[in-house]
Design an enzyme around this catalytic site. Structure first.
Site, short mmCIF file in Angstrom:
data_model
loop_
_atom_site.label_atom_id
_atom_site.label_comp_id
_atom_site.label_asym_id
_atom_site.label_seq_id
_atom_site.Cartn_x
_atom_site.Cartn_y
_atom_site.Cartn_z
CG HIS A 20 -60.81 -36.35 -5.35
ND1 HIS A 20 -60.95 -35.62 -4.18
CD2 HIS A 20 -59.79 -37.22 -5.12
CE1 HIS A 20 -60.09 -36.05 -3.29
NE2 HIS A 20 -59.34 -37.01 -3.84
CG HIS A 23 -57.69 -32.85 -4.96
ND1 HIS A 23 -58.03 -33.83 -5.84
CD2 HIS A 23 -56.72 -33.36 -4.16
CE1 HIS A 23 -57.30 -34.91 -5.60
NE2 HIS A 23 -56.50 -34.66 -4.58
CB CYS A 129 -45.42 -44.62 2.43
SG CYS A 129 -47.03 -44.66 1.61
CB CYS A 132 -46.71 -40.72 2.31
SG CYS A 132 -47.97 -41.45 3.31
CB CYS A 147 -48.52 -46.48 4.48
SG CYS A 147 -49.21 -44.82 4.51
CG HIS A 150 -51.30 -44.15 0.86
ND1 HIS A 150 -50.51 -43.24 1.52
CD2 HIS A 150 -51.94 -43.46 -0.12
CE1 HIS A 150 -50.65 -42.05 0.95
NE2 HIS A 150 -51.51 -42.16 -0.03
CE LYS A 300 -57.96 -42.87 2.61
NZ LYS A 300 -57.29 -43.12 1.40
CE LYS A 303 -56.26 -43.00 -10.07
NZ LYS A 303 -54.94 -42.99 -10.62
N1 MSP Z 1 -48.56 -32.67 -3.15
C1 MSP Z 1 -48.88 -32.81 -1.79
C2 MSP Z 1 -48.97 -31.46 -1.10
C3 MSP Z 1 -47.71 -30.64 -1.18
S1 MSP Z 1 -47.96 -29.06 -0.48
C4 MSP Z 1 -46.43 -28.42 -0.40
C5 MSP Z 1 -50.25 -33.50 -1.66
N2 MSP Z 1 -51.02 -33.45 -2.74
S2 MSP Z 1 -52.47 -34.15 -2.88
O1 MSP Z 1 -52.81 -34.06 -4.29
O2 MSP Z 1 -52.46 -35.45 -2.31
O3 MSP Z 1 -53.48 -33.22 -2.13
C6 MSP Z 1 -53.70 -33.35 -0.75
C7 MSP Z 1 -54.70 -32.30 -0.31
O4 MSP Z 1 -55.95 -32.43 -1.05
C8 MSP Z 1 -55.13 -32.42 1.13
O5 MSP Z 1 -54.19 -31.85 2.02
C9 MSP Z 1 -56.43 -31.67 1.12
O6 MSP Z 1 -56.16 -30.30 1.04
C10 MSP Z 1 -57.05 -32.12 -0.20
N3 MSP Z 1 -57.87 -33.34 -0.05
C11 MSP Z 1 -57.66 -34.53 -0.65
N4 MSP Z 1 -58.67 -35.39 -0.30
C12 MSP Z 1 -59.54 -34.76 0.52
C13 MSP Z 1 -60.71 -35.15 1.19
N5 MSP Z 1 -61.23 -36.35 1.09
N6 MSP Z 1 -61.32 -34.22 1.98
C14 MSP Z 1 -60.82 -32.95 2.12
N7 MSP Z 1 -59.70 -32.58 1.52
C15 MSP Z 1 -59.03 -33.45 0.70
O7 MSP Z 1 -50.53 -34.02 -0.61
#
Ligand code: MSP
Length: 510
Positions: A20, A23, A129, A132, A147, A150, A300, A303
């Site tokens: 999304h 990311h 969790c 997480c 959590c 979440h 936020k 899903k």
């Molecule tokens: N797999 C772990 C990270 C391991 S790194 C060794 C993880 N993955 S995740 O798919 O949940 O991605 C989290 C990351 O996505 C966040 O740290 C951030 O970089 C990005 N974001 C996810 N949602 C976001 C927002 N709503 N806003 C900005 N960044 C976002 O955690």
């Protein structure tokens, strides 16, 4: 002299869904910095990837009806890679934690930590969790057993696990943070990490029994246990460079210059990760930058709310560069912010269509009217104000980007555009063309030169737009940028004959 290197990473994402816009935000920001450092002539390595040894992926695969996990992960990882290609993310590699090269590096790393005496067996009883993928402490919980991230109940788990003696490195990590003010950025996040380490940093369980884990890299010293996903995932930053395999990238690029993460995973990166590296005797990254989170129309991204925006679909409507621009301009990098379609449309119209698009079109249309012979005798930027403006712009822009000030850097570019618009209004070239051809030629050469500098400054942010401008300006920059040459030190030079092409940001069809 050895070549300057620059290694930048993003988190590796869980591939249990498609990416999304949150990311995409991290990847776009990392891409801007990677492209900026390439422009400076540095040898850049930009890594992103997928976190695949995770329960989340198993649950998602089952839900989607897959029985073959490798097949599911292969399809999902390809979706993420394609999304990054679609957004012009220029990563040098994409590491998947189910790859053999990753496993080899994890084993090498684990052995070092184990040989150091930092792995021991113990009983873990605590809260876990699933969201997480992490054990959480009582003090982290909200309203009894929820959590805090979440907002879902945590599970109570008791099992025999292997532990990493992280607390041994507690003082060394605190000391490193204190002595290296740049290590955790923005500075506002530093206290949060320091307090966490002081109050909560204990030894962590780094394995789970396969009975509960279902997937993961087997622990070399006890194959009934899987390595806990964070201990495995963090090592991607090394294995993506070939740590544990052949090749020289690891020696060339480690320690990373910037590890970009969202604020949600700062503790893993600023506490556990440094402790792991210290245990393995490896240098720490120079900077961990945690950016903020953004909401969508105030909510936020989740899903359950069904509000996750697909960045690739969005870019099909607005253009890749408009999305890249909007995300980085709208939210000060490091802070939280909000995404809304109203703001996206407003910025598209004002900053892109009427801003850079209109400026480029005015300059190129008028410049095409300068007779070729008049161009030869003119000296680009023969104007003290213009020279000072460009010099100041470059220095502010460079300082901003050297400090991850992505939004500040964009502001500088838009100040140059305003300067150019004002210059046009003051000099009225449409009148000069008839009244004073030589003054007209000088005016237009200067404006083309300003546009040329703008085109280089926007390149890291909006590579397609920069390339379109370079084509319209009839300059060879495109080729030079692809070769990674130093465009930033570009000196004003001869002005080629620019031609007006298609509009950079056509009006939106609403
Ligand atoms: N797999 C772990 C990270 C391991 S790194 C060794 C993880 N993955 S995740 O798919 O949940 O991605 C989290 C990351 O996505 C966040 O740290 C951030 O970089 C990005 N974001 C996810 N949602 C976001 C927002 N709503 N806003 C900005 N960044 C976002 O955690």
């Amino acid at each position: 002299m050895t070549e300057k290197t620059f290694y930048i990473t993003t988190p590796i994402y869980y591939v249990n869904d498609k990416p999304h816009i949150g990311h995409a935000y991290t990847c776009i920001a990392a891409d801007v910095l990677a492209r900026y450092h390439r422009l400076k002539g540095e040898n850049v390595f930009f890594l992103t990837g997928s976190d695949e040894n995770s329960q989340k992926n198993i649950v998602a695969a089952e839900k989607a009806g897959y029985t073959d996990m490798d097949q599911y992960l292969g399809i999902q990882a390809a979706i993420w890679q394609q999304a990054w290609d679609g957004l012009n993310i220029s990563n040098n590699d994409f590491i998947r934690t189910t790859e053999e090269r990753h496993k080899k590096g994890v084993y090498k790393f684990f052995d070092l930590v184990n040989e150091k005496g930092d792995i021991y067996k113990g009983v873990y009883k605590g809260f876990y969790c699933n969201g997480c993928e992490a054990f959480v402490t009582q003090s982290d919980l909200m309203e009894g057993n929820l959590c805090p991230i979440h907002k879902k109940p945590v599970e109570t788990i008791e099992e025999e696990n292997y532990f990493f003696a992280a607390s041994k490195y507690r003082n060394a990590v605190l000391d490193h943070i204190e002595k290296n003010p740049d290590f955790i950025q923005p500075a506002s996040r530093r206290n949060e990490v320091v307090n966490y380490i002081k109050d909560h940093f204990v030894d962590v369980s780094i394995s789970r029994h396969f009975k509960t884990a279902k997937c993961g890299i087997p622990l070399p010293i006890d194959t009934e246990q899987a390595i806990y996903v964070w201990f495995d995932a963090l090592i991607n930053y090394l294995t993506g460079l070939g740590y544990g395999s052949e090749g020289e990238d690891f020696e060339t690029f480690w320690p990373a210059n910037i590890q970009l993460v969202g604020k949600d995973i700062i503790k893993f990166h600023c506490a556990l990760w440094p402790a792991m590296l210290m245990a393995a005797g490896l240098p720490l990254p120079k900077k961990i930058f945690a950016h903020g989170f953004f909401t969508i129309n105030g909510d936020k991204i989740s899903k359950s709310l069904g509000n996750a925006i697909d960045p690739v679909e969005l870019s099909m409507t607005y253009g890749v560069d408009a999305i890249r621009y909007f995300l980085l301009r709208e939210i000060r990098f490091g802070e939280d912010g909000d995404f809304s379609f109203e703001r996206l449309k407003e910025r598209y119209e004002s900053d892109l269509a009427k801003g850079i698009g209109n400026f480029a079109s005015r300059v190129l249309t008028l410049a095409a009217k300068v007779p070729a012979k008049d161009l030869e005798d003119t000296d680009a930027l023969d104007d003290e104000d213009a020279q000072a403006m460009i010099e100041t712009a470059w220095s502010t822009y460079n300082t901003a980007l050297d400090n991850c000030g992505l939004e500040e850097a964009l502001r500088v570019v838009w100040e140059c555009i305003s300067w150019g618009d004002k210059y046009i209004e003051q000099h009225k070239p449409w009148e000069l063309v008839k009244e004073d051809p030589s003054h007209f030629a000088n005016t237009m050469v200067l404006l083309v030169e300003v546009l040329r500098h703008i085109s280089v400054m926007i390149y890291p942010f909006m590579p397609e737009t920069a390339e379109k401008l370079w084509r319209q300006l009839d300059i060879e920059a495109l080729e030079r940028a692809q070769e990674g040459q130093k465009l930033i030190e570009w000196q004003p030079g001869t002005v080629s004959r620019p031609s007006k092409g298609d509009s950079l940001f056509p009006p939106l069809i609403s």
